[in-house]
Write an enzyme that holds these catalytic residues in place. Structure first.
Site, mmCIF file in Angstrom:
data_model
loop_
_atom_site.group_PDB
_atom_site.id
_atom_site.type_symbol
_atom_site.label_atom_id
_atom_site.label_comp_id
_atom_site.label_asym_id
_atom_site.label_seq_id
_atom_site.Cartn_x
_atom_site.Cartn_y
_atom_site.Cartn_z
ATOM 1 N N CYS B 127 6.182 -0.230 9.710
ATOM 2 C CA CYS B 127 6.479 0.923 8.851
ATOM 3 C C CYS B 127 5.584 2.127 9.129
ATOM 4 O O CYS B 127 5.830 3.213 8.613
ATOM 5 C CB CYS B 127 6.342 0.529 7.388
ATOM 6 S SG CYS B 127 7.147 -1.006 6.973
ATOM 7 N N HIS B 268 2.917 7.113 1.196
ATOM 8 C CA HIS B 268 3.823 6.110 1.773
ATOM 9 C C HIS B 268 4.659 5.482 0.664
ATOM 10 O O HIS B 268 5.862 5.269 0.838
ATOM 11 C CB HIS B 268 3.005 5.045 2.501
ATOM 12 C CG HIS B 268 3.818 3.972 3.147
ATOM 13 N ND1 HIS B 268 4.610 4.205 4.236
ATOM 14 C CD2 HIS B 268 3.969 2.652 2.851
ATOM 15 C CE1 HIS B 268 5.206 3.075 4.595
ATOM 16 N NE2 HIS B 268 4.848 2.123 3.770
ATOM 17 N N HIS B 305 13.441 3.602 2.298
ATOM 18 C CA HIS B 305 12.421 3.308 3.304
ATOM 19 C C HIS B 305 13.112 3.173 4.665
ATOM 20 O O HIS B 305 13.788 2.183 4.930
ATOM 21 C CB HIS B 305 11.686 2.027 2.940
ATOM 22 C CG HIS B 305 10.468 1.759 3.768
ATOM 23 N ND1 HIS B 305 10.105 2.534 4.869
ATOM 24 C CD2 HIS B 305 9.503 0.815 3.658
ATOM 25 C CE1 HIS B 305 8.993 2.058 5.387
ATOM 26 N NE2 HIS B 305 8.608 1.020 4.675
#
Lengths: 244, 377
Positions: B127, B268, B305
C-alpha cells in the site's frame, strides 16, 4: 567502489539457523519464493557488519502466490461459475502469499532493519534495476552495506524448480567469500536494442547465472553481458566487474 | 525538485481536475457493486472506475496510461524523454476457459514501460508503493541521474479474489446500511475497515532548472522524502505509531525543515481499527503540541483504498492543496474515535492557505513512505 562480499543460492528452505527466532516463527506463513529469498539472506548475513543499518533491496517474485492459493482460485472460480463465489473462504495466511513486499518486511522485522528498504517489482529485468540501485547508493556513500535478495518459483500452480538468491555488498574493499579475493562491481551499462527481444520474467535466475559466471572466471576485468531473455527486452545490459 | 504534471483516474473522476473537484465537494465514489452482490461476496462495496470498461483484458494498462497521458500532457513531455518509476499493484487471477489465469503485476508494468527512457523501475511496496515510487523518482532526479521522471502507481484489485482475501483478514468495510457510500469512515468511531478501489495516479518530476529551461508549468515543489520500517508485525503497526512517525520525521529532515513548518497532512488512514489509531498517534507524536492546529485529511472515504495507486492519488491531491491552499475534508468522518484525535477536516474543505503538505502511506508489512510537497515561492 562496490564489492561483493558474500552470495548464496537456495533451492531448499529446509535448513534455517536458529536465530533470529522471529524469522523461524513466521517462516511457515510465507510462500516458497519468499522462504527461499529469506533463507538465502540468512546464509550471507554472517558476513554482514550491521544488518540493522544496511540497505535492503528485495525483488518481488515474478510469479507471486503459491500452489495453495492457486488451488483456492480454482475452487473459487468453479464456485463463481455456479454463482456461489461468495461461498468460498480463504485461509488468511494464503492472503499473505500475494503481498509483494513480504520478504522485505519479514527481513526487517527479524533483523530490526530500518535503513533504506525497497521492494522492486517482478517485471522482466528488474533484477538489474535492484542491482543498479544498490550500486548507486553505495557509490553515493548513503550506506556502507547492502543486501539484494530474490526468490522465484517456476509456476504459481507448481513450486518445483524454485530458487532463492542473496548477495551482500560493501562499500569497503573486502574479499568475496567464495573466491577469497575482492570482486568489484564497476558499472552496469544499458544500451537500447534496435527492437524488443523476447524475455522470461525472473527475479532470482539472472542473479544466479551472474554468480555462476563469476565462479568460472579468473582474475581481471569481466564484462558480463546479461542474456537477452533475462533483461527487460528493451535494453542490452552489461555488468562490468573486476576480480582482484 | 518540482512537479510539472499530474494525472489521476479514480472512483470519483477520470481526470485530476474531476478528482479534485469531487474531493472538495466531499463526494464519495464508493458504491454497492452489482457484480459483487451477484457473486454473493462477503463484501459488496468498492470504488469502481467507470471510465474504463470492466471487460477489457488490459484494463490495468489502460487505466495506468490514462493517468500517465494526462500527467505528461500537462508537463508537455514525451515518454521517450523521461524515466519511469511505477507500481502496478499485486498479482491476481482472472477467470479463464480452463481454470484460473494468472495475471502478474509485472506484465502490466512491462506493457507500460516500453516507450519510456531510462530508468524503468517497478516498485513493490504494497500500500506504500505509489508514494515509494515518487520518492525513488525524487532521489533519482535529485542525484542528477535523469532530467525527468514519471512516477506513481496504478491498481486494478477490485476483484472477487482480493475482496475474499482481504475479507479473510477482516480488513474490509462491509456494506451495512442504506448508504453504501459511507462504508469507509477514516478515523471515525464507527469505522470498520477499508473499501477496495481501482485507480491510477501519476506525477511528472523534474529539476527546477530543467523545468524552467523548458518553460514547463511548475505545480509544486517536492521538498523531501522519508521512509521507515515498523519492524513490528506483518499484519499490524505498533500502537504508538513509532514506525510511521520516524517516516514523517525523515521526510521533513530531508527537506531541512522542522515538523512545525508542515502545514497539513494527507493521511493514509484507510478506516481500519488498528491502522487509524496508530497513524493518529504517529501524527500527534510528530507534531508534538502543535497537532491541534495542523489539518489532517484522508481521501479513503471518498475514493477507497486503491492500493499501489493510493499514495500516488494522494500525492496529486497534496499538489492541489499546495497550489490552492485548500485541504479537502475526510469524507464519512462524523465523530472522531477515542485515540484518533487530530485536527480533522470534517464536512467541508478548509481554506487555510496551506503551503506545505506531508503525504504519507503506510503499507502492509510495516513499510512506510512520506513525501513533503511545498508551494514554490
Amino acid at each position: 567502489m562496490i564489492y561483493l562480499v558474500a552470495a548464496a543460492e537456495r533451492r531448499s528452505a529446509d535448513q534455517l539457523p536458529d536465530e533470529p527466532a522471529r524469522l523461524r516463527r513466521d517462516f511457515r506463513r510465507f510462500n516458497l519464493p519468499v522462504q527461499l529469498a529469506l533463507a538465502a539472506a540468512t546464509d550471507v548475513l554472517p558476513a554482514a557488519e550491521d544488518p540493522a543499518s544496511m540497505a535492503v533491496v528485495s525483488l518481488a517474485p515474478c510469479q507471486n502466490g503459491s500452489p495453495e492459493l492457486y488451488r483456492w482460485a480454482e475452487a473459487a472460480i468453479a464456485a463463481g461459475s455456479a454463482g456461489r463465489f461468495g461461498a468460498t473462504r480463504m485461509n488468511p495466511t494464503h492472503t499473505l502469499h500475494v503481498i509483494d513486499n513480504l520478504a522485505l518486511s519479514a527481513f526487517a522485522i527479524a533483523y530490526g532493519t530500518d535503513g533504506y528498504c525497497l521492494g522492486v517489482g517482478g517485471a522482466p529485468g528488474q533484477a538489474w534495476s535492484g542491482l543498479e540501485i544498490i550500486c548507486n547508493r553505495l557509490a553515493d556513500g548513503r550506506e556502507r552495506e547492502a543486501l539484494l535478495m530474490a526468490g522465484d518459483q517456476a509456476a504459481v500452480a507448481d513450486a518445483t524448480g524454485s530458487r532463492g538468491v542473496a548477495l551482500l555488498f560493501s562499500a569497503r574493499r573486502r574479499p568475496y567469500v567464495a573466491l577469497g579475493r575482492p570482486v568489484e562491481f564497476v558499472a552496469i551499462e544499458h544500451r537500447r536494442r534496435p527492437a524488443p527481444q523476447p524475455v522470461a520474467a525472473h527475479a532470482a535466475a539472472g542473479l544466479c547465472d551472474l554468480l555462476g559466471a563469476l565462479a568460472l572466471r579468473g582474475g581481471g576485468p569481466i564484462a558480463y553481458e546479461v542474456p537477452a531473455e533475462q533483461t527487460d527486452g528493451i535494453d542490452q545490459v552489461t555488468v562490468l566487474l573486476r576480480v582482484a | 525538485m518540482v512537479v510539472t504534471g499530474c494525472g489521476a483516474v479514480s472512483a470519483v473522476g477520470a481526470t485530476s481536475a474531476a478528482f479534485w473537484q469531487a474531493l472538495l465537494m466531499g463526494r464519495s465514489g464508493i458504491a454497492r457493486l452489482p457484480r459483487l452482490v451477484a457473486a454473493q461476496l462477503p463484501v459488496t462495496v468498492g470504488g469502481e472506475v467507470v471510465a474504463v470498461p470492466l471487460d477489457r483484458a488490459d484494463r490495468d494498462v489502460v487505466l495506468a496510461n490514462r493517468a500517465i497521458d494526462e500527467a505528461l500532457g500537462v508537463a508537455r513531455l514525451e515518454r521517450s524523454a523521461v524515466g519511469f518509476i511505477w507500481a502496478t499493484g499485486l498479482d491476481t487471477y482472472q477467470e479463464g476457459d480452463r481454470g484460473p489465469v494468472f495475471r502478474a503485476a509485472g506484465s502490466c508494468f512491462a506493457a507500460l514501460a516500453h516507450p519510456f527512457g531510462e530508468p524503468r523501475r517497478m516498485v513493490a511496496a504494497a500500500c506504500a508503493a505509489g508514494t515509494q515510487a515518487i520518492g525513488e523518482a525524487y532521489w533519482h532526479v535529485r542525484a542528477g541521474h535523469v532530467d525527468a521522471c514519471v512516477a506513481g502507481g496504478s491498481s486494478c484489485m477490485l476483484s472477487p479474489f482480493y475482496i475474499i482475501g482481504f475479507a479473510a483478514l477482516q480488513a474490509l468495510a462491509a456494506d451495512d446500511g442504506d448508504d453504501p457510500s459511507s462504508a469507509c469512515r477514516p478515523f471515525d468511531r464507527r469505522r470498520h475497515g477499508f473499501a477496495v478501489s481501482d485507480g491510477a495516479g501519476g506525477l511528472v518530476l523534474e529539476s527546477l532548472e530543467f523545468a524552467r529551461r523548458r518553460g514547463a508549468p511548475v505545480l509544486a515543489e517536492i521538498a523531501g522524502f522519508g521512509m521507515s520500517q515498523d519492524r513490528y508485525d506483518l499484519n499490524r503497526p505498533p500502537e504508538d505509531g513509532s514506525g510511521a512517525e520516524r517516516c514523517l520525521r525523515r521526510a521533513v529532515e530531508d527537506a531541512g525543515l522542522l515538523p512545525r513548518e508542515v502545514d497539513a497532512v494527507n493521511a493514509h488512514a484507510t478506516g481500519t481499527r488498528v491502522g487509524d489509531l496508530a497513524e493518529a498517534a504517529a501524527i500527534r507524536r510528530f507534531f508534538g503540541n502543535a497537532w491541534t492546529s495542523k489539518p489532517v485529511s484522508s481521501l479513503k472515504g471518498a475514493i477507497g483504498h486503491a492500493m499501489a495507486a493510493a499514495g500516488a492519488l494522494e500525492a496529486v491531491a497534496a499538489v492541489e492543496t499546495c497550489r490552492t491552499g485548500v485541504v479537502p475534508p475526510t469524507v464519512n468522518l462524523g465523530e472522531p474515535d477515542d485515540g484518533c484525535e487530530l485536527c480533522h477536516v470534517i464536512g467541508r474543505p478548509r481554506h487555510d492557505d496551506v503551503r506545505t503538505v506531508l503525504s504519507a502511506s503506510f503499507g502492509m508489512g510495516g513499510q512506510n513512505a512520506a513525501v513533503l510537497f511545498r508551494r514554490l515561492p
